[in-house]
Design a protein around this motif. Structure first.
Motif, short mmCIF file in Angstrom:
data_model
loop_
_atom_site.label_atom_id
_atom_site.label_comp_id
_atom_site.label_asym_id
_atom_site.label_seq_id
_atom_site.Cartn_x
_atom_site.Cartn_y
_atom_site.Cartn_z
N VAL A 9 0.85 -1.21 0.00
CA VAL A 9 0.00 0.00 0.00
C VAL A 9 0.88 1.25 0.00
O VAL A 9 0.61 2.22 -0.73
N ALA A 10 1.95 1.24 0.80
CA ALA A 10 2.86 2.38 0.85
C ALA A 10 3.50 2.63 -0.52
O ALA A 10 3.63 3.79 -0.95
N LEU A 11 3.88 1.55 -1.20
CA LEU A 11 4.47 1.70 -2.54
C LEU A 11 3.44 2.23 -3.54
O LEU A 11 3.76 3.06 -4.39
N LYS A 12 2.20 1.75 -3.41
CA LYS A 12 1.15 2.27 -4.28
C LYS A 12 0.97 3.77 -4.07
O LYS A 12 0.86 4.55 -5.03
N ASN A 13 0.98 4.20 -2.79
CA ASN A 13 0.83 5.63 -2.49
C ASN A 13 2.00 6.45 -3.06
O ASN A 13 1.81 7.56 -3.56
N GLU A 14 3.21 5.88 -2.99
CA GLU A 14 4.38 6.54 -3.60
C GLU A 14 4.19 6.67 -5.11
O GLU A 14 4.51 7.69 -5.71
N GLY A 15 3.67 5.59 -5.69
CA GLY A 15 3.38 5.60 -7.13
C GLY A 15 2.37 6.67 -7.49
O GLY A 15 2.53 7.38 -8.49
N ASN A 16 1.33 6.82 -6.65
CA ASN A 16 0.32 7.85 -6.91
C ASN A 16 0.92 9.26 -6.85
O ASN A 16 0.58 10.13 -7.65
N LYS A 17 1.86 9.45 -5.91
CA LYS A 17 2.53 10.77 -5.80
C LYS A 17 3.37 11.03 -7.06
O LYS A 17 3.35 12.13 -7.61
N ALA A 18 4.11 10.03 -7.49
CA ALA A 18 4.92 10.18 -8.71
C ALA A 18 4.03 10.44 -9.92
O ALA A 18 4.34 11.27 -10.78
N PHE A 19 2.89 9.75 -9.97
CA PHE A 19 1.94 9.95 -11.07
C PHE A 19 1.45 11.39 -11.09
O PHE A 19 1.39 12.04 -12.14
N ALA A 20 1.10 11.90 -9.91
CA ALA A 20 0.61 13.29 -9.81
C ALA A 20 1.67 14.28 -10.26
O ALA A 20 1.35 15.36 -10.77
N ALA A 21 2.96 13.90 -10.09
CA ALA A 21 4.07 14.77 -10.52
C ALA A 21 4.46 14.53 -11.98
O ALA A 21 5.47 15.05 -12.46
N HIS A 22 3.66 13.71 -12.68
CA HIS A 22 3.91 13.40 -14.10
C HIS A 22 5.21 12.64 -14.31
O HIS A 22 5.80 12.69 -15.39
N ASP A 23 5.64 11.92 -13.28
CA ASP A 23 6.84 11.09 -13.40
C ASP A 23 6.38 9.65 -13.61
O ASP A 23 6.30 8.85 -12.68
N TRP A 24 6.05 9.34 -14.87
CA TRP A 24 5.43 8.05 -15.18
C TRP A 24 6.38 6.89 -14.91
O TRP A 24 5.94 5.83 -14.46
N VAL A 25 7.67 7.08 -15.15
CA VAL A 25 8.65 6.00 -14.97
C VAL A 25 8.69 5.56 -13.50
O VAL A 25 8.62 4.38 -13.19
N THR A 26 8.79 6.53 -12.58
CA THR A 26 8.82 6.21 -11.14
C THR A 26 7.51 5.60 -10.70
O THR A 26 7.47 4.66 -9.91
N ALA A 27 6.40 6.14 -11.23
CA ALA A 27 5.08 5.61 -10.86
C ALA A 27 4.98 4.13 -11.24
O ALA A 27 4.55 3.29 -10.43
N ILE A 28 5.40 3.81 -12.47
CA ILE A 28 5.34 2.41 -12.93
C ILE A 28 6.21 1.53 -12.04
O ILE A 28 5.82 0.42 -11.66
#
Length: 477
Positions: A9-28
């Motif tokens: 869940v923590a990793l998913k939340n990190e992914g959501n933050k990266a997604f919001a910052a338009h950092d698709w690579v980190t989000a994936i």
């Protein structure tokens, strides 16, 4: 001590933050790690599908959404995302099936109903174009009498007599910067002159860099006219001693595609032996109908302009060989190790206007590198992927130092992969106003050393990407 599920869940939340910052690579990356810890949570796959959509890995997005649906057959968002990914690779019938499921499972979702109607409209349009496609369709230039076409006395721009001039290009640049157009007579003249020039070029143009010259290789510019102006400001305009090669995908998505296409064509007409253009996968009819160029031509000029551009796109070379050291092509390598430079030389591109679903032309325009050896299915859902061993063999068999390709965003604007033998260059910074990437270009002098340069996006008038796309579905991608 946190459980495995809590870590996921923590990793998913990190992914959501990266997604919001338009950092698709980190989000994936974050969603992938969450999936490794908890492979039975459909949300993680659905979130990764959306990040894959944003990074144009539509094949991966379809696989992720499909997995989410397997885990939860009522997961409406997953059907929706899979439909969007199918739409992006022009698989409208598959998209229609998923949109129907969304509307059935969420009958109050107004947006889904709109998308369903849009999808049905697209399928009808595609079927219409297929029905009217005939091999010997007359050219859009037929019946076009340029000699009798009058440029009104109050037209306030420079004029073309019989040939392109640097003064016309300077004036055209200023007009475009100020939101003005050029007269349609000049649009017709430019496209027809360049269509003839590029038709007579080889499928693989072969060039050497003279002692007192340099060549700049640019990747995708995708209608980002003001960023192209920044590239020219930093690197200099094309000249007799400063050659340029644009490696495809100069139209679609960005909302100044006609301006870029006309500018590149004007330079090609002015300097036919020192300015070069390769075809990309977006210089094709099916992509132009969905991703905005057709709509832009009609909005700024007329349908005939689009048809003339379409004819000229199918005449563009597919590759450029620089000093027998670097093969420059838009997508990448082939599904067969036996393909050689001679096969590209012999390819008659004039017999096949559009790249189709298989064959050398399709692969040259669509394939991508991967880190794993061998070949793999395409993350895009079109074409395939090739590993470092494939690149190494191709370069060895053909006496090349490297291949240079474009076709994909790179966060630093360029990337050297496959032990330096596969180089990607992408020249649209802050791509589609939504990816925080730099742009790049490569300068090559007479010593054939590659010099990489990065640049940032610049402000542009308040017109969004895809402003001329003829359907609302693509706003999702």
């Amino acid at each position: 001590m946190t459980t495995t599920e809590e870590q996921a869940v923590a990793l998913k939340n990190e992914g959501n933050k990266a997604f919001a910052a338009h950092d698709w690579v980190t989000a994936i990356d974050c969603y992938t790690k969450a999936i490794e810890l908890n492979p039975n949570e459909p949300t993680y796959y659905s979130n990764r599908a959306q990040a894959n959509i944003k990074s144009e890995a539509y094949g991966y997005a379809i696989a992720d959404a499909t997995k989410a649906i397997e885990l939860n057959p009522n997961f409406v968002k997953a059907y929706y995302r899979r439909a969007v990914a199918y739409t992006a690779i022009l698989k409208s019938r598959d998209a229609l099936r998923d949109f129907k499921t969304v509307v059935k499972k969420a009958p109050n979702d107004k947006d889904a109903k709109l998308k369903l109607a849009e999808c049905e409209k697209i399928i009808k349009k595609v079927e219409f174009f297929r029905a009217i496609e005939i091999g010997d369709e007359p050219s859009a230039a037929e019946g076009l009498d340029l000699d009798s076409m009058v440029v009104e006395a109050d037209y306030d721009g420079a004029r073309i007599d019989k040939k392109m001039t640097p003064e016309f290009i300077t004036d055209m640049l200023e007009r475009f910067k100020n939101g003005k157009k050029i007269h349609k007579k000049y649009v017709y003249q430019i496209i027809l002159a360049v269509k003839k020039i590029v038709y007579d070029e080889a499928t693989m143009v072969e060039i050497d860099i003279e002692d007192d010259s340099q060549l700049t290789v640019c990747g995708d510019t995708h209608g980002q006219f003001f960023d192209l102006m920044e590239l020219f400001r930093l690197n200099g305009l094309p000249s007799e001693k400063h050659h340029y090669l644009f490696n495809g995908d100069f139209v679609d998505r960005g909302s100044w595609s006609t301006e870029i296409a006309l500018l590149l064509y004007a330079y090609k007409w002015l300097r036919p032996s020192s300015f070069f253009i390769n075809r990309g996968n977006h210089e094709t009819d099916d992509m132009n109908r969905v991703y905005g160029f057709e709509g832009e031509c009609k909005a700024k000029y007329n349908e005939r302009v689009f048809k003339l551009f379409s004819e000229s796109f199918s005449a563009l070379p597919l590759a450029t060989l620089i000093g027998k050291k670097y093969l420059v092509l838009h997508g990448g390598l082939f599904s067969d190790d036996k393909v050689t430079l001679d096969d590209i030389r012999k390819l008659n591109r004039h017999n096949q206007r559009q790249p189709g679903q298989a064959g050398l032309m399709m692969e040259m325009l669509w394939t991508d590198p991967q880190t794993e050896p061998g070949r793999g299915p395409s993350k895009r859902g079109v074409g395939m992927q090739f590993g470092p061993d494939i690149t190494k063999r191709f370069c060895e068999n053909n006496g090349l130092d490297a291949i240079i390709r474009s076709h994909e965003v790179r966060m630093e604007g360029y990337e050297e992969e496959h032990d330096g033998k596969c180089i990607t260059v992408f020249s649209a910074p802050k791509y589609c106003d939504s990816t925080e990437n730099k742009g790049a270009y490569i300068n090559i002098g007479p010593d054939y050393k590659l010099k990489f340069h990065k640049f940032d996006a610049v402000p542009h008038p308040n017109i969004k990407p895809m402003a001329y796309a003829n359907n609302s579905l693509m706003s999702m991608t």
